[in-house]
Design an enzyme around this catalytic site. Structure first.
Site, PDB file in Angstrom:
ATOM      1  N   CYS A 102       0.820  -1.217   0.000  1.00 30.52           N
ATOM      2  CA  CYS A 102       0.000   0.000   0.000  1.00 30.52           C
ATOM      3  C   CYS A 102       0.854   1.268   0.000  1.00 30.52           C
ATOM      4  O   CYS A 102       0.355   2.350  -0.312  1.00 30.52           O
ATOM      5  CB  CYS A 102      -0.929  -0.005   1.204  1.00 30.52           C
ATOM      6  SG  CYS A 102      -1.840  -1.543   1.353  1.00 30.52           S
TER       7      CYS A 102
ATOM      8  N   HIS B 269      -3.640   6.687   2.966  1.00 30.29           N
ATOM      9  CA  HIS B 269      -4.032   5.397   2.382  1.00 30.29           C
ATOM     10  C   HIS B 269      -5.409   5.018   2.930  1.00 30.29           C
ATOM     11  O   HIS B 269      -5.677   5.161   4.119  1.00 30.29           O
ATOM     12  CB  HIS B 269      -2.987   4.349   2.768  1.00 30.29           C
ATOM     13  CG  HIS B 269      -3.396   2.961   2.432  1.00 30.29           C
ATOM     14  ND1 HIS B 269      -3.879   2.614   1.198  1.00 30.29           N
ATOM     15  CD2 HIS B 269      -3.404   1.821   3.184  1.00 30.29           C
ATOM     16  CE1 HIS B 269      -4.160   1.318   1.197  1.00 30.29           C
ATOM     17  NE2 HIS B 269      -3.890   0.823   2.386  1.00 30.29           N
TER      18      HIS B 269
ATOM     19  N   ASN C 298     -10.034  -0.717  -0.095  1.00 30.19           N
ATOM     20  CA  ASN C 298      -8.572  -0.613  -0.031  1.00 30.19           C
ATOM     21  C   ASN C 298      -8.001  -1.052  -1.377  1.00 30.19           C
ATOM     22  O   ASN C 298      -8.129  -2.208  -1.757  1.00 30.19           O
ATOM     23  CB  ASN C 298      -8.078  -1.520   1.105  1.00 30.19           C
ATOM     24  CG  ASN C 298      -6.572  -1.505   1.271  1.00 30.19           C
ATOM     25  OD1 ASN C 298      -5.839  -1.019   0.408  1.00 30.19           O
ATOM     26  ND2 ASN C 298      -6.101  -2.050   2.377  1.00 30.19           N
TER      27      ASN C 298
HETATM   28  O1  UT7 Z   1      -3.797  -1.746   3.588  1.00 27.48           O
HETATM   29  C1  UT7 Z   1      -2.794  -2.240   4.423  1.00 27.48           C
HETATM   30  C2  UT7 Z   1      -3.106  -2.245   5.784  1.00 27.48           C
HETATM   31  N1  UT7 Z   1      -4.335  -2.911   6.102  1.00 27.48           N
HETATM   32  C3  UT7 Z   1      -5.017  -2.452   7.101  1.00 27.48           C
HETATM   33  O2  UT7 Z   1      -4.619  -1.454   7.632  1.00 27.48           O
HETATM   34  C4  UT7 Z   1      -6.206  -3.215   7.607  1.00 27.48           C
HETATM   35  C5  UT7 Z   1      -6.191  -3.180   9.102  1.00 27.48           C
HETATM   36  N2  UT7 Z   1      -7.253  -3.893   9.770  1.00 27.48           N
HETATM   37  C6  UT7 Z   1      -8.563  -3.556   9.680  1.00 27.48           C
HETATM   38  O3  UT7 Z   1      -8.961  -2.690   8.946  1.00 27.48           O
HETATM   39  C7  UT7 Z   1      -9.524  -4.258  10.627  1.00 27.48           C
HETATM   40  O4  UT7 Z   1      -8.782  -4.964  11.593  1.00 27.48           O
HETATM   41  C8  UT7 Z   1     -10.502  -5.236   9.934  1.00 27.48           C
HETATM   42  C9  UT7 Z   1     -11.544  -4.447   9.145  1.00 27.48           C
HETATM   43  C10 UT7 Z   1      -9.747  -6.157   9.014  1.00 27.48           C
HETATM   44  C11 UT7 Z   1     -11.254  -6.045  10.988  1.00 27.48           C
HETATM   45  O5  UT7 Z   1     -11.899  -5.198  11.908  1.00 27.48           O
HETATM   46  P1  UT7 Z   1     -11.747  -5.466  13.484  1.00 27.48           P
HETATM   47  O6  UT7 Z   1     -12.600  -4.478  14.147  1.00 27.48           O
HETATM   48  O7  UT7 Z   1     -10.285  -5.452  13.796  1.00 27.48           O
HETATM   49  O8  UT7 Z   1     -12.399  -6.898  13.657  1.00 27.48           O
HETATM   50  P2  UT7 Z   1     -11.730  -8.252  14.165  1.00 27.48           P
HETATM   51  O9  UT7 Z   1     -10.762  -8.771  13.146  1.00 27.48           O
HETATM   52  O10 UT7 Z   1     -11.244  -8.052  15.554  1.00 27.48           O
HETATM   53  O11 UT7 Z   1     -12.993  -9.176  14.179  1.00 27.48           O
HETATM   54  C12 UT7 Z   1     -14.107  -8.892  15.019  1.00 27.48           C
HETATM   55  C13 UT7 Z   1     -15.186  -9.901  14.711  1.00 27.48           C
HETATM   56  C14 UT7 Z   1     -14.684 -11.341  14.644  1.00 27.48           C
HETATM   57  O12 UT7 Z   1     -15.677 -12.164  15.217  1.00 27.48           O
HETATM   58  P3  UT7 Z   1     -15.517 -12.777  16.695  1.00 27.48           P
HETATM   59  O13 UT7 Z   1     -14.249 -13.592  16.622  1.00 27.48           O
HETATM   60  O14 UT7 Z   1     -15.390 -11.573  17.582  1.00 27.48           O
HETATM   61  O15 UT7 Z   1     -16.752 -13.561  16.859  1.00 27.48           O
HETATM   62  C15 UT7 Z   1     -14.590 -11.618  13.163  1.00 27.48           C
HETATM   63  O16 UT7 Z   1     -14.751 -12.981  12.858  1.00 27.48           O
HETATM   64  O17 UT7 Z   1     -15.767  -9.637  13.425  1.00 27.48           O
HETATM   65  C16 UT7 Z   1     -15.755 -10.816  12.650  1.00 27.48           C
HETATM   66  N3  UT7 Z   1     -15.630 -10.472  11.239  1.00 27.48           N
HETATM   67  C17 UT7 Z   1     -16.682 -10.232  10.442  1.00 27.48           C
HETATM   68  N4  UT7 Z   1     -18.002 -10.252  10.658  1.00 27.48           N
HETATM   69  C18 UT7 Z   1     -18.805  -9.969   9.625  1.00 27.48           C
HETATM   70  C19 UT7 Z   1     -14.484 -10.315  10.546  1.00 27.48           C
HETATM   71  N5  UT7 Z   1     -14.779  -9.975   9.266  1.00 27.48           N
HETATM   72  C20 UT7 Z   1     -16.130  -9.936   9.177  1.00 27.48           C
HETATM   73  C21 UT7 Z   1     -17.028  -9.641   8.138  1.00 27.48           C
HETATM   74  N6  UT7 Z   1     -18.350  -9.657   8.409  1.00 27.48           N
HETATM   75  N7  UT7 Z   1     -16.610  -9.329   6.916  1.00 27.48           N
END
Ligand code: UT7
Length: 309
Positions: A96, A236, A266
């Site tokens: 990125c 970004h 993204n």
């Molecule tokens: O471009 C390069 C750099 N990339 C980034 O900077 C991305 C950085 N990370 C993020 O943007 C976020 O961490 C994400 C959007 C990827 C995830 O958001 P989060 O608030 O960190 O969620 P999480 O990974 O902690 O997941 C929370 C919950 C999980 O469920 P449980 O384990 O709490 O039951 C996931 O399984 O949300 C669940 N989950 C979803 N639910 C519905 C993860 N993806 C999804 C989804 N729909 N698409």
């Protein structure tokens, strides 16, 4: 591809995607359109805006993690397709941060007199490396390209400073585990998703906010500016919550931070030039404004650039 389209493919919801990421839709290139095809289109438009000829470009840098081939580079494909007889062309793999990395290389080459005029491109067909069975990643990514022509400035406007940094110790937080020389594909390869992007989302999230803020502070210091001198931050576009946390850490209002993530998701190396171009077309950039570009991605690698519009 809208959030409703994704609801049909994986266990997700429009509500989750919008509140956790800010994304409402993303562009997906047709099967027969590659990242080099998009790069050529972006480069054609950038060259047209610059008023320069093909002969005047002597450096082409493409930031991409989704090149058409492992060999040759996308930049060489752009050179061949568009005809840049006097250029050297190569890709940078900085995820990125690829466009900002390209800007910083171009700036150094031009400042040292090695090259006179560069075409810097960020292009990604992330849909080609996205696992559409993995809801943790597939809702995030889109396809896009952006480009800029860089040349010496005589009025003090343009790139004032650039800053790049990386830390390979977190390389498996955002990566594609297979398909490289360590684990080449074989006839019995399982294609179990390890050939696509894998990300430890919440770990990457925290480092992204901290390192992008560091990069902005460093690049401003190098330019002899403070955050109060900045008219617009163009970050970004990975997650609206990352952008908001970055703004808070920098102590700038969201009115000074550009965001268009809801339309594109993204798009990795394409994200910053895409956002800068839209900010420009919306009339948000005024002559003399100090604009900060900042990005963070797999490597992990991050960087920033400050330019006087
Ligand atoms: O471009 C390069 C750099 N990339 C980034 O900077 C991305 C950085 N990370 C993020 O943007 C976020 O961490 C994400 C959007 C990827 C995830 O958001 P989060 O608030 O960190 O969620 P999480 O990974 O902690 O997941 C929370 C919950 C999980 O469920 P449980 O384990 O709490 O039951 C996931 O399984 O949300 C669940 N989950 C979803 N639910 C519905 C993860 N993806 C999804 C989804 N729909 N698409």
């Amino acid at each position: 591809m809208t959030n409703a389209d994704l609801e049909k493919i994986v266990d997700t919801s429009d509500e989750w995607i919008v509140t956790r990421t800010g994304i409402r839709q993303r562009r997906i290139a047709q099967d027969d359109m590659s990242s080099a095809d998009m790069a050529v289109e972006a480069a054609r438009r950038a060259l047209e805006m610059s008023g320069r000829t093909h002969e005047e470009i002597d450096l082409i840098i493409t930031g991409t993690v989704t090149p058409d081939y492992r060999l040759p580079s996308n930049a060489c494909i752009v050179q061949e397709r568009m005809g840049f007889p006097n250029a050297v062309a190569f890709d940078v793999v900085a995820a990125c941060a690829g466009f900002i990395n390209g800007l910083s290389i171009a700036q150094s080459y031009i400042a040292s007199g090695v090259h006179k005029r560069a075409l810097v491109i960020g292009t990604e067909k992330l849909s080609s490396i996205t696992n559409y069975e993995d809801r943790n990643t597939c809702v995030l990514f889109g396809d896009a390209a952006g480009a800029a022509v860089i040349e010496p400035s005589e009025n003090g406007h343009g790139l004032l400073s650039t800053y790049m940094k990386s830390d390979g110790s977190m390389r498996d937080w955002l990566w594609m585990p297979t398909g490289g020389s360590r684990t080449p594909y074989s006839a019995d390869f399982a294609f179990d998703g390890t050939d696509k992007i894998q990300m430890a989302g919440s770990d990457v999230f925290k480092v992204a906010v901290k390192k992008m803020a560091d990069a902005v502070q460093n690049v401003l210091r190098d330019a002899g500016l403070t955050v109060d001198d900045v008219s617009l931050v163009v970050p970004h576009q990975a997650n609206i919550r990352i952008i908001e946390a970055l703004a808070k850490r920098l102590r700038v209002g969201m009115d000074k931070v550009y965001q268009n993530i809801e339309k594109y998701g993204n798009t990795s190396a394409a994200s910053v030039p895409l956002a800068l171009d839209e900010a420009n077309r919306e009339g948000l950039l005024k002559p003399g404004d100090n604009i900060v570009l900042v990005a963070f991605g797999g490597g992990l690698i991050w960087g920033a650039a400050v330019l006087k519009w």
